[in-house]
Scaffold this active site. Structure first.
Site, mmCIF file in Angstrom:
data_model
loop_
_atom_site.group_PDB
_atom_site.id
_atom_site.type_symbol
_atom_site.label_atom_id
_atom_site.label_comp_id
_atom_site.label_asym_id
_atom_site.label_seq_id
_atom_site.Cartn_x
_atom_site.Cartn_y
_atom_site.Cartn_z
ATOM 1 N N SER A 13 -15.208 71.571 -29.745
ATOM 2 C CA SER A 13 -14.844 70.631 -28.687
ATOM 3 C C SER A 13 -14.189 69.367 -29.215
ATOM 4 C CB SER A 13 -16.088 70.256 -27.878
ATOM 5 O OG SER A 13 -17.115 69.761 -28.728
ATOM 6 N N HIS A 245 -17.729 62.535 -27.303
ATOM 7 C CA HIS A 245 -16.536 63.287 -27.674
ATOM 8 C C HIS A 245 -15.314 62.359 -27.658
ATOM 9 C CE1 HIS A 245 -18.975 66.883 -27.047
ATOM 10 N NE2 HIS A 245 -18.032 67.550 -27.692
#
Length: 264
Positions: A13, A245
């Site tokens: 990711s 993230h």
């Protein structure tokens, strides 16, 4: 080879870009693959034909041999065809092997959940420093195996390991809601992951793009963040940026690092 050169992006990711709009056309929803992740931005800047097989949740095993939600092992993108003629391969992997972001997410859960059968055991395991050290030792071997396998598939390509953007502030700064103890464990995992990535690159004839180092002052709690702080882990499934993230600025910054290295 006629036409634009090939570029294959492998990884988890941290390369896929979950929640950064828009989603890459035709990509699996669970992959969390953004059309503005660093692979897409690099391909656009360098006029390369992109094969992006990055997938949220991927481990080194999902590159080397294990399928993921029906997707073939990512290494297969380098088989006969456009991928086999790639000029550039990037690899961002390893965090899921050691439970890096899952550990930070577990640290934000209510303590009562850690006493729930099954779930509690997993949360406690993620927060156990000894278990994380064991995972780091395993990663040293599997990360090197990734470099060897990719280099064997595309011996003439430039292969770049790209390490993770910095998530946490330095030890002198708080990272609420994380406790000081959990933040320190997170920093340790991040530092070791960066070291293991660089060593794997050096040992297998690949290059290293040091995104962690470049983003020290752009952590999720900074005034100019390239990553997001804590939040609902599956937010990207609802069209929201994934916590812990990269954000759009972080993806652009990583793309710039790769493009600059390509042009040296």
């Amino acid at each position: 080879m006629s036409g634009p050169g090939g570029y294959v992006a492998l990884g988890s990711s941290m390369a896929a870009g979950p929640g950064i709009p828009p989603r890459a056309p035709g990509s699996p929803r669970l992959a969390g693959r953004s059309a503005r992740n660093y692979p897409h931005l690099v391909a656009e800047a360098l006029s390369l034909r992109l094969i992006d097989v990055t997938y949220s949740g991927a481990t080194t095993a999902n590159i080397l041999g294990e399928s993921q939600f029906g997707a073939p092992p990512q290494l297969e993108a380098l088989d006969d065809g456009p991928g086999a003629r790639a000029q550039l391969v990037t690899i961002t992997i390893g965090g899921n092997d050691i439970g890096y972001v899952p550990m930070l997410s577990a640290a934000t859960t209510p303590a009562a959940l850690r006493r729930v059968p099954l779930l509690g055991a997993r949360l406690r395991e993620l927060l156990d420093p000894a278990a994380r050290e064991a995972a780091l030792r395993t990663l040293e071997v599997s990360m090197r195996a990734v470099g060897q396998a990719v280099r064997a598939q595309v011996p003439d390509a430039r292969v770049m390991f790209v390490d993770y953007l910095t998530l946490l502030p330095p030890a002198t700064e708080p990272a609420p809601p994380l406790s000081a103890r959990h933040a320190e464990l997170g920093r340790h995992l991040a530092d070791r992951l960066a070291t293991i990535t660089a060593e794997a690159a050096a040992d297998t004839g690949c290059e290293i793009v040091r995104a962690a180092e470049a983003s020290r002052d752009h952590h999720a709690w900074s005034a100019d963040p390239w990553t997001l702080g804590t939040g609902f882990a599956l937010a990207f499934l609802f069209g929201k940026p994934a916590p812990l993230h990269p954000n759009a600025a972080g993806m652009a910054a990583v793309a710039d690092l790769i493009v600059a290295q390509w042009r040296r």
